[in-house]
Write a protein that holds these residues in place. Structure first.
Motif, PDB file in Angstrom:
ATOM      1  N   ARG A   1      17.196  32.228  -0.625  1.00 34.18           N
ATOM      2  CA  ARG A   1      16.499  33.669   0.140  1.00 34.18           C
ATOM      3  C   ARG A   1      15.035  33.469   0.571  1.00 34.18           C
ATOM      4  O   ARG A   1      14.717  34.243   1.156  1.00 34.18           O
ATOM      5  N   ILE A   2      14.590  32.267  -0.071  1.00 37.66           N
ATOM      6  CA  ILE A   2      12.989  31.982   0.216  1.00 37.66           C
ATOM      7  C   ILE A   2      12.805  31.672   1.901  1.00 37.66           C
ATOM      8  O   ILE A   2      13.519  30.981   2.116  1.00 37.66           O
ATOM      9  N   VAL A   3      12.070  32.456   2.259  1.00 40.65           N
ATOM     10  CA  VAL A   3      11.508  32.195   3.478  1.00 40.65           C
ATOM     11  C   VAL A   3       9.804  32.194   3.698  1.00 40.65           C
ATOM     12  O   VAL A   3       9.233  32.711   2.930  1.00 40.65           O
ATOM     13  N   LEU A   4       9.233  31.004   4.277  1.00 47.18           N
ATOM     14  CA  LEU A   4       8.098  30.728   4.251  1.00 47.18           C
ATOM     15  C   LEU A   4       7.592  31.139   5.543  1.00 47.18           C
ATOM     16  O   LEU A   4       7.787  30.723   6.468  1.00 47.18           O
ATOM     17  N   LEU A   5       6.425  31.834   5.598  1.00 44.29           N
ATOM     18  CA  LEU A   5       5.656  32.277   6.899  1.00 44.29           C
ATOM     19  C   LEU A   5       4.144  31.730   6.802  1.00 44.29           C
ATOM     20  O   LEU A   5       3.440  31.941   5.660  1.00 44.29           O
ATOM     21  N   SER A   6       3.679  31.166   8.026  1.00 49.24           N
ATOM     22  CA  SER A   6       2.512  30.825   7.982  1.00 49.24           C
ATOM     23  C   SER A   6       1.555  31.202   9.004  1.00 49.24           C
ATOM     24  O   SER A   6       2.432  31.451   9.992  1.00 49.24           O
ATOM     25  N   GLY A   7       0.560  31.616   8.778  1.00 53.48           N
ATOM     26  CA  GLY A   7      -0.564  32.056   9.935  1.00 53.48           C
ATOM     27  C   GLY A   7      -0.952  31.077  10.568  1.00 53.48           C
ATOM     28  O   GLY A   7      -2.257  31.162  10.543  1.00 53.48           O
ATOM     29  N   ASP A   8      -0.428  30.298  11.301  1.00 57.56           N
ATOM     30  CA  ASP A   8      -0.701  29.032  12.136  1.00 57.56           C
ATOM     31  C   ASP A   8      -1.781  28.123  11.359  1.00 57.56           C
ATOM     32  O   ASP A   8      -2.943  27.911  11.777  1.00 57.56           O
ATOM     33  N   ILE A   9      -1.495  28.088   9.917  1.00 61.65           N
ATOM     34  CA  ILE A   9      -2.340  27.107   9.158  1.00 61.65           C
ATOM     35  C   ILE A   9      -1.315  26.192   8.638  1.00 61.65           C
ATOM     36  O   ILE A   9      -0.285  26.308   8.549  1.00 61.65           O
ATOM     37  N   GLY A  10      -2.032  24.999   7.929  1.00 56.75           N
ATOM     38  CA  GLY A  10      -1.061  24.085   7.304  1.00 56.75           C
ATOM     39  C   GLY A  10      -0.346  22.972   7.905  1.00 56.75           C
ATOM     40  O   GLY A  10       0.726  22.575   7.942  1.00 56.75           O
ATOM     41  N   ASN A  11      -1.118  22.380   8.919  1.00 55.99           N
ATOM     42  CA  ASN A  11      -0.605  21.378   9.996  1.00 55.99           C
ATOM     43  C   ASN A  11      -0.216  20.515   9.077  1.00 55.99           C
ATOM     44  O   ASN A  11      -0.865  19.577   8.392  1.00 55.99           O
ATOM     45  N   ARG A  12       1.091  19.981   9.472  1.00 52.25           N
ATOM     46  CA  ARG A  12       1.829  19.055   8.467  1.00 52.25           C
ATOM     47  C   ARG A  12       2.216  19.240   7.178  1.00 52.25           C
ATOM     48  O   ARG A  12       2.839  18.685   6.662  1.00 52.25           O
ATOM     49  N   LEU A  13       1.320  20.155   6.345  1.00 52.30           N
ATOM     50  CA  LEU A  13       1.632  20.543   5.073  1.00 52.30           C
ATOM     51  C   LEU A  13       2.986  20.871   4.900  1.00 52.30           C
ATOM     52  O   LEU A  13       3.550  20.660   3.484  1.00 52.30           O
ATOM     53  N   PHE A  14       3.622  21.490   5.701  1.00 51.85           N
ATOM     54  CA  PHE A  14       5.064  21.872   5.216  1.00 51.85           C
ATOM     55  C   PHE A  14       6.161  21.314   6.084  1.00 51.85           C
ATOM     56  O   PHE A  14       7.123  21.880   6.305  1.00 51.85           O
TER      57      PHE A  14
ATOM     58  N   ASP B   1       7.932  18.990   5.100  1.00 50.50           N
ATOM     59  CA  ASP B   1       9.235  18.687   4.511  1.00 50.50           C
ATOM     60  C   ASP B   1      10.072  19.632   4.194  1.00 50.50           C
ATOM     61  O   ASP B   1      11.313  19.737   4.595  1.00 50.50           O
ATOM     62  N   PHE B   2       9.140  20.940   4.268  1.00 48.76           N
ATOM     63  CA  PHE B   2       9.997  22.188   4.002  1.00 48.76           C
ATOM     64  C   PHE B   2      10.568  22.524   5.458  1.00 48.76           C
ATOM     65  O   PHE B   2      11.821  22.747   5.560  1.00 48.76           O
ATOM     66  N   LYS B   3       9.894  22.298   6.498  1.00 49.77           N
ATOM     67  CA  LYS B   3      10.505  22.511   7.771  1.00 49.77           C
ATOM     68  C   LYS B   3      11.741  21.866   7.972  1.00 49.77           C
ATOM     69  O   LYS B   3      12.717  22.315   8.726  1.00 49.77           O
ATOM     70  N   GLU B   4      11.688  20.525   7.690  1.00 50.46           N
ATOM     71  CA  GLU B   4      12.741  19.729   8.022  1.00 50.46           C
ATOM     72  C   GLU B   4      13.955  20.126   7.093  1.00 50.46           C
ATOM     73  O   GLU B   4      15.093  20.020   7.636  1.00 50.46           O
ATOM     74  N   ARG B   5      13.529  20.375   5.787  1.00 54.26           N
ATOM     75  CA  ARG B   5      14.834  20.652   5.225  1.00 54.26           C
ATOM     76  C   ARG B   5      15.423  22.021   5.251  1.00 54.26           C
ATOM     77  O   ARG B   5      16.635  22.332   5.113  1.00 54.26           O
ATOM     78  N   TYR B   6      14.766  22.919   5.709  1.00 51.61           N
ATOM     79  CA  TYR B   6      15.214  24.424   5.790  1.00 51.61           C
ATOM     80  C   TYR B   6      14.551  25.039   7.181  1.00 51.61           C
ATOM     81  O   TYR B   6      13.689  25.830   7.274  1.00 51.61           O
ATOM     82  N   PRO B   7      14.904  24.269   8.316  1.00 54.49           N
ATOM     83  CA  PRO B   7      14.451  24.917   9.531  1.00 54.49           C
ATOM     84  C   PRO B   7      14.598  26.176   9.920  1.00 54.49           C
ATOM     85  O   PRO B   7      13.593  26.992  10.670  1.00 54.49           O
TER      86      PRO B   7
END
Lengths: 272, 307
Positions: free
Chosen positions: B18-31, B33-39
């Motif tokens: 149920r966890i969903v991550l929202l970013s306000g256009d920051i964290g370039n490359r930081l996520f 791994d997250f994006k790859e695993r839970y697109p």
């Protein structure tokens, strides 16, 4: 559609009656704004969406957000008629301790979102639509906004974001009654051309007569856009609709009707 | 700290779909791994913080557990009304993570400083306010915040903060962690000034002032039980935070003390001054300007303790 157009019009007249009575009895404003969006609320609750009170907690239900929360009496009249809360609650509307305040409060049966401050319904609706898609559901989300509400920056932040995510199960209805609290909505800000603005933002933008309940029902039930665009119904309406001496008279944004004015208004709404 | 956040949220998202991550256009490359695993569970909602909070509210209403991540000043100041109306009013479980809180973005100038974020959020009903001392506390608090039934704010540093703990501490929201003990003075620190605070305590100790240090990782709800004990047992309670002296941890403790006549100990509040920090400079320079260096804090405490 489960109800005939004649039945929908009858429901609309009855909602207008309740809205007038509530405003008079409680001395609360925003009558003109509540009257202009009646057909849109009727279309949502009786013609378009799956909003069954028996399954209120079921996430597969559709969602309706009255983002123009100042039209709360229209929503309350609909929720009571649908049996989502008892009609008797209307008697205590806006009284101390009543769950039905001047603006919708989350936690009241049938109400998820706190509105009253404008510009909140669309982003929350986008989140709901996104949640459905993430979880593989196909429920729909409908957000009813006012034209004055389109002054708010958050509306346009949402207008930019929803098409980027192809949220085509999201429908926005804009009650374009051409007035906001203290002036013509096209003069206070450069709102027109409103349909073209939304279209340029990537929405399936349709101009409709906001009092043509059959047309509203049609669009609420239209298949989702094949190109993934969310839908916006730019609904041309008349502020104070249904009561001749209130129509397009912005004094009724704040004025409270006297008992004789209510009597005259109800006579115009016949048959009830 | 932001790397620890990215790592921890990626781990937690594995366990809870149920966890969903929202970013306000920051964290370039930081996520990445997250994006790859839970697109389907990562969204860059753009430079639109107000909407980001509203969208998070909708996600929570729709049965998910949204975590919102952006620079603290933007998340809190720009979107304050959305936080109040969309999250606190209906009491929705949304975790707001403010990165570079306090003076983490000092060199970016006052638009990026957030030394009033705790003050404004602490006043909101239903809001939980958290400030981890290091990456380990952040991991524990993030996990705990995701179990809450209402909104929370996790005010974190940026990058390269030294570790305070050697391992992941067992943390309960609302219960301060004792980092070192001492019977004369108690220092309550919230957030990333903890390494300096520990140095202050050992400097004081070397001149015979026995000093305890607590990580007040939870500013709201305040650990009132601890305050009751400390204000009874020590002669001076000190608060340290990278936040204005108005309304932060120091403000919260001062309010508590005003309500508790039997509180014996005196209170010294160390934090940023009531001003916009115009001068450019790195975080270290900004802290120096604010009197939040080990030397200046030690001296202020020594003075207060002698008085």
């Amino acid at each position: 559609m489960t109800a005939s157009v004649d039945e929908l019009h009858l429901i609309a007249r009855r909602i207008r009656k309740t809205v007038l009575e509530l405003s008079h009895r409680a001395g609360t404003p925003h009558l003109g704004s509540s009257l202009s969006c009646v057909e849109m609320v009727v279309a949502a609750y009786w013609g378009g969406l799956k909003l069954d009170p028996a399954f209120a907690a079921d996430l597969s239900q559709d969602r309706f957000i009255l983002s123009k929360g100042h039209a709360a009496t229209t929503l309350y009249a609909a929720l009571a008629m649908k049996g989502i809360f008892p009609e008797s609650w209307l008697e205590d509307y806006a009284k101390p301790g009543s769950p039905l305040g001047e603006h919708p409060s989350p936690g009241t049966p049938g109400i998820d979102v706190a509105t009253g401050s404008l510009g909140h319904g669309l982003p929350v609706g986008i989140g709901l639509a996104l949640a459905s898609r993430i979880q593989g559901r196909d429920d729909r989300v409908c957000v009813l906004m006012s034209d004055g509400e389109c002054n708010e920056g958050s509306v346009w932040e949402g207008a930019l974001f929803a098409p980027a995510q192809q949220l085509n199960r999201l429908t926005v209805m804009i009650d374009y009654n051409k007035w906001q609290a203290t002036g013509r909505s096209d003069e206070v800000t450069a709102l027109a051309p409103l349909r073209e603005k939304w279209s340029a933002f990537g929405w399936r933008a349709v101009e409709v007569d906001g009092h043509d309940v059959a047309k509203l029902v049609y669009w609420l039930n239209a298949p989702p856009d094949a190109d993934g665009r969310p839908t916006v119904l730019v609904a041309h309406t008349v502020k104070g609709k249904g009561v001749s001496f209130m129509e397009d008279d912005n004094n009724w944004h704040y004025r409270i009707p006297s008992s004789s004015e209510v009597t005259r208004a109800l006579a115009e709404l016949q048959p009830l | 700290m932001r790397n620890a956040f990215a790592d921890e949220i990626t781990t937690l998202a594995e366990r809870d779909s149920r966890i969903v991550l929202l970013s306000g256009d920051i964290g370039n490359r930081l996520f990445n791994d997250f994006k790859e695993r839970y697109p389907s569970r990562f969204y860059n909602t753009g430079v639109a913080e107000a909407d980001m909070i509203g969208i998070a509210a909708g996600l929570a209403l729709g049965g998910l557990k949204p975590v919102v991540y952006t620079i603290a000043s933007f998340a809190i100041y720009r979107a304050f009304e959305q936080i109040r109306v969309d999250l606190c009013y209906p009491n929705l479980p949304v975790v707001i993570v403010g990165v570079g809180a306090g003076l983490g973005y000092a060199s970016n100038g006052p638009t990026h400083h957030s030394c009033e974020d705790v003050a404004v959020l602490r006043a909101l009903p239903n809001m939980t306010v958290l400030a981890p001392a290091d990456a380990w506390e952040l991991r524990s608090l993030l996990e705990a915040a995701l179990q809450l039934t209402g909104p929370s704010y996790l005010r974190i540093g940026k990058k390269g903060e030294p570790l305070v703990h050697e391992t992941r501490p067992a943390i309960q929201i609302g219960q301060a962690l004792e980092i070192r003990s001492g019977s004369d003075i108690a220092i309550l620190c919230s957030g990333t000034l903890m390494p300096q605070t520990l140095k202050v305590a050992s400097d004081l100790e070397s001149t015979g002032i026995k000093t305890s240090v607590f990580s007040m990782h939870t500013i709201k709800p305040l650990d009132e039980k601890l305050l009751g004990r400390l204000f009874r047992d020590v002669k001076l309670v000190v608060t340290i935070e990278e936040h204005s002296r108005i309304g932060g941890l120091g403000g919260a403790v001062a309010e508590w003390k005003a309500d508790h006549f039997q509180a014996n100990a005196r209170l010294l509040r160390l934090g940023t001054p009531d001003q916009i920090l115009h001068h450019s400079g790195e975080q270290e320079h900004a802290l120096e300007m604010c009197g939040l260096t080990v030397e200046k804090m030690t001296s202020a405490i020594r003075q207060a303790s002698a008085g």
